[in-house]
Write a protein that holds these residues in place. Structure first.
Motif, mmCIF file in Angstrom:
data_model
loop_
_atom_site.group_PDB
_atom_site.id
_atom_site.type_symbol
_atom_site.label_atom_id
_atom_site.label_comp_id
_atom_site.label_asym_id
_atom_site.label_seq_id
_atom_site.Cartn_x
_atom_site.Cartn_y
_atom_site.Cartn_z
ATOM 1 N N ALA A 25 0.083 3.379 -6.119
ATOM 2 C CA ALA A 25 -0.405 3.313 -4.740
ATOM 3 C C ALA A 25 -1.800 3.911 -4.632
ATOM 4 O O ALA A 25 -2.244 4.290 -3.542
ATOM 5 N N LEU A 26 -2.518 3.989 -5.766
ATOM 6 C CA LEU A 26 -3.853 4.595 -5.815
ATOM 7 C C LEU A 26 -3.828 6.022 -5.261
ATOM 8 O O LEU A 26 -4.788 6.491 -4.660
ATOM 9 N N ASN A 27 -2.694 6.696 -5.501
ATOM 10 C CA ASN A 27 -2.514 8.091 -5.076
ATOM 11 C C ASN A 27 -2.700 8.266 -3.578
ATOM 12 O O ASN A 27 -3.181 9.313 -3.118
ATOM 13 N N ALA A 28 -2.319 7.244 -2.807
ATOM 14 C CA ALA A 28 -2.422 7.335 -1.358
ATOM 15 C C ALA A 28 -1.627 8.531 -0.851
ATOM 16 O O ALA A 28 -0.550 8.860 -1.357
ATOM 17 N N PHE A 29 -2.154 9.161 0.175
ATOM 18 C CA PHE A 29 -1.611 10.379 0.763
ATOM 19 C C PHE A 29 -0.520 10.002 1.767
ATOM 20 O O PHE A 29 -0.773 9.269 2.720
ATOM 21 N N ASP A 30 0.706 10.481 1.539
ATOM 22 C CA ASP A 30 1.775 10.263 2.507
ATOM 23 C C ASP A 30 2.366 11.616 2.890
ATOM 24 O O ASP A 30 1.912 12.668 2.420
ATOM 25 N N LEU A 31 3.357 11.600 3.756
ATOM 26 C CA LEU A 31 3.899 12.864 4.240
ATOM 27 C C LEU A 31 4.579 13.650 3.130
ATOM 28 O O LEU A 31 4.577 14.886 3.145
ATOM 29 N N GLN A 32 5.159 12.959 2.143
ATOM 30 C CA GLN A 32 5.749 13.659 1.001
ATOM 31 C C GLN A 32 4.669 14.390 0.202
ATOM 32 O O GLN A 32 4.848 15.552 -0.169
ATOM 33 N N MET A 33 3.550 13.714 -0.056
ATOM 34 C CA MET A 33 2.464 14.375 -0.774
ATOM 35 C C MET A 33 1.930 15.554 0.030
ATOM 36 O O MET A 33 1.613 16.617 -0.542
ATOM 37 N N ALA A 34 1.831 15.397 1.331
ATOM 38 C CA ALA A 34 1.358 16.501 2.170
ATOM 39 C C ALA A 34 2.262 17.713 2.027
ATOM 40 O O ALA A 34 1.790 18.843 1.851
ATOM 41 N N ARG A 35 3.570 17.488 2.103
ATOM 42 C CA ARG A 35 4.515 18.605 1.964
ATOM 43 C C ARG A 35 4.396 19.254 0.592
ATOM 44 O O ARG A 35 4.445 20.492 0.463
ATOM 45 N N GLU A 36 4.222 18.439 -0.431
ATOM 46 C CA GLU A 36 4.154 18.989 -1.786
ATOM 47 C C GLU A 36 2.833 19.728 -2.027
ATOM 48 O O GLU A 36 2.811 20.756 -2.710
ATOM 49 N N PHE A 62 -8.711 8.702 -7.233
ATOM 50 C CA PHE A 62 -8.432 10.092 -6.886
ATOM 51 C C PHE A 62 -7.386 10.088 -5.769
ATOM 52 O O PHE A 62 -6.267 10.535 -5.948
ATOM 53 N N CYS A 63 -7.746 9.539 -4.624
ATOM 54 C CA CYS A 63 -6.799 9.355 -3.522
ATOM 55 C C CYS A 63 -7.406 8.335 -2.575
ATOM 56 O O CYS A 63 -8.487 8.563 -2.022
ATOM 57 N N ALA A 64 -6.714 7.222 -2.404
ATOM 58 C CA ALA A 64 -7.245 6.109 -1.620
ATOM 59 C C ALA A 64 -7.050 6.288 -0.123
ATOM 60 O O ALA A 64 -7.157 5.326 0.634
ATOM 61 N N GLY A 65 -6.771 7.503 0.321
ATOM 62 C CA GLY A 65 -6.618 7.765 1.744
ATOM 63 C C GLY A 65 -5.169 7.776 2.172
ATOM 64 O O GLY A 65 -4.246 7.797 1.362
ATOM 65 N N ASN A 124 -12.062 11.369 -9.834
ATOM 66 C CA ASN A 124 -12.095 10.407 -10.936
ATOM 67 C C ASN A 124 -12.233 8.962 -10.490
ATOM 68 O O ASN A 124 -12.493 8.078 -11.320
ATOM 69 N N GLY A 125 -12.071 8.690 -9.204
ATOM 70 C CA GLY A 125 -12.151 7.312 -8.722
ATOM 71 C C GLY A 125 -12.275 7.298 -7.219
ATOM 72 O O GLY A 125 -12.910 8.177 -6.638
ATOM 73 N N ALA A 126 -11.644 6.324 -6.572
ATOM 74 C CA ALA A 126 -11.747 6.202 -5.124
ATOM 75 C C ALA A 126 -11.227 7.454 -4.428
ATOM 76 O O ALA A 126 -10.136 7.944 -4.734
ATOM 77 N N ALA A 127 -12.020 7.969 -3.491
ATOM 78 C CA ALA A 127 -11.630 9.114 -2.664
ATOM 79 C C ALA A 127 -12.113 8.805 -1.254
ATOM 80 O O ALA A 127 -13.283 9.049 -0.923
ATOM 81 N N VAL A 128 -11.243 8.242 -0.440
ATOM 82 C CA VAL A 128 -11.651 7.839 0.900
ATOM 83 C C VAL A 128 -10.699 8.446 1.924
ATOM 84 O O VAL A 128 -9.551 8.770 1.626
ATOM 85 N N GLY A 131 -8.549 11.377 1.195
ATOM 86 C CA GLY A 131 -8.916 11.549 -0.211
ATOM 87 C C GLY A 131 -10.281 12.184 -0.373
ATOM 88 O O GLY A 131 -10.535 12.878 -1.359
ATOM 89 N N ALA A 132 -11.172 11.954 0.579
ATOM 90 C CA ALA A 132 -12.485 12.593 0.566
ATOM 91 C C ALA A 132 -12.438 13.954 1.247
ATOM 92 O O ALA A 132 -12.950 14.951 0.734
#
Length: 289
Positions: A25-36, A62-65, A124-128, A131-132
């Motif tokens: 998922a291009l390391n997209a930020f979701d609520l699970q990632m936020a909690r972790e 890096f994180c596609a948002g 390392n890659g997309a950070a939007v 992610g930015a």
């Protein structure tokens, strides 16, 4: 602890590598990632065995948002509420407001900012989007030549979040911050470097080793207490109204370090040996009211 969206590893020098790990998922930020991420920066990274943290992404991003695939309010906010500036302050810690009104990215970046240790982004890659903006709370940012960084909120009809309107102008200046926010363009690593958003640009295979080596240079033979207090002083006094405020906190920090790790540091310098510091970042003296 085992994480679903992150990898966490600590080397022998206490340098931790935190990898955003949703590569499909291009390391997209979701609520699970936020909690972790909150768990990492309020628990794992606070361990005194951890001296610095390097954050990067698995795969080509890096994180596609924000992950926009969730149903309902994709940001996890409660649309039944009608918050005001007064109600948010009054109910700041109430679960309904903490989860339903407070910006999820901001809760993460406040935790990153509060960590009394060096935090380095290896982009390392997309950070939007988030992610930015999550990288702005980190102390330094290194980028791959393949990195692409975008404050693209205007294209989505939302605003910069994650406390980025506090961090970004302090890093690049008000004019540059507003230009990047207004344009919502995706920046190359070279443009981000020219705008002083990133410290340095590296070939992809060199990025993480460079970030780890930089982190290691900050912590080997360094006092954890001195580094932690220096971080507090720089961030706290950068917004002070008068240098007297810096003098007051400097004085307290100097007093406490002079009777703590400073004694060992001076002795090691005189004896031409490596210092053996015993202070802990988890046991800092209070230097601000």
């Amino acid at each position: 602890m085992t994480y679903q969206t992150l990898d966490w590893a600590v080397d022998g020098d206490g340098v931790a590598t935190l990898t955003l790990n949703r590569p499909d998922a291009l390391n997209a930020f979701d609520l699970q990632m936020a909690r972790e991420l909150l768990e990492v920066f309020t628990t794992d990274a606070c361990d005194d065995a951890v001296r610095a943290v390097v954050v990067t992404g698995a795969g080509r991003a890096f994180c596609a948002g924000m992950d926009l695939s969730a149903e309902g309010n994709v940001f996890g906010l409660d649309e039944t509420l009608d918050p005001t500036p007064e109600s948010l302050r009054e109910h700041f810690d109430d679960p309904a407001y903490a989860d339903g009104v407070r910006d999820t990215g901001g809760r993460v970046t406040l935790a990153i900012h509060a960590l009394p240790k060096p935090v380095i982004a290896a982009i390392n890659g997309a950070a939007v989007g988030i992610g930015a903006t999550m990288t702005l709370a980190m102390d330094l940012r290194l980028a791959s030549t393949k990195a692409r960084i975008g404050f693209v909120f205007g294209r989505l009809g939302i605003v910069p979040e994650a406390a980025s309107t506090w961090f970004l102008p302090r890093i690049v200046g008000t004019q540059q911050a507003l230009e990047w926010i207004y344009s919502a363009d995706v920046l190359t690593a070279e443009v981000a470097h020219a705008g002083r958003l990133v410290r340095s640009v590296h070939e992809p295979e060199d990025l993480l080793p460079a970030a780890l080596e930089l982190a290691r240079s900050f912590v080997v033979d360094r006092s954890p207490v001195a580094l932690a207090l220096a971080k507090q002083l720089v961030y706290g006094n950068g917004a002070a109204a008068h240098p007297l405020e810096a003098h007051l906190s400097d004085s307290l920090a100097m007093w406490h370090t002079s009777v703590g790790d400073g004694k060992e540091g001076v002795a090691a310098f005189k004896e031409k040996r490596a210092p053996q510091f015993t202070g802990k970042a988890s046991e800092l003296p209070r230097i601000f009211p």
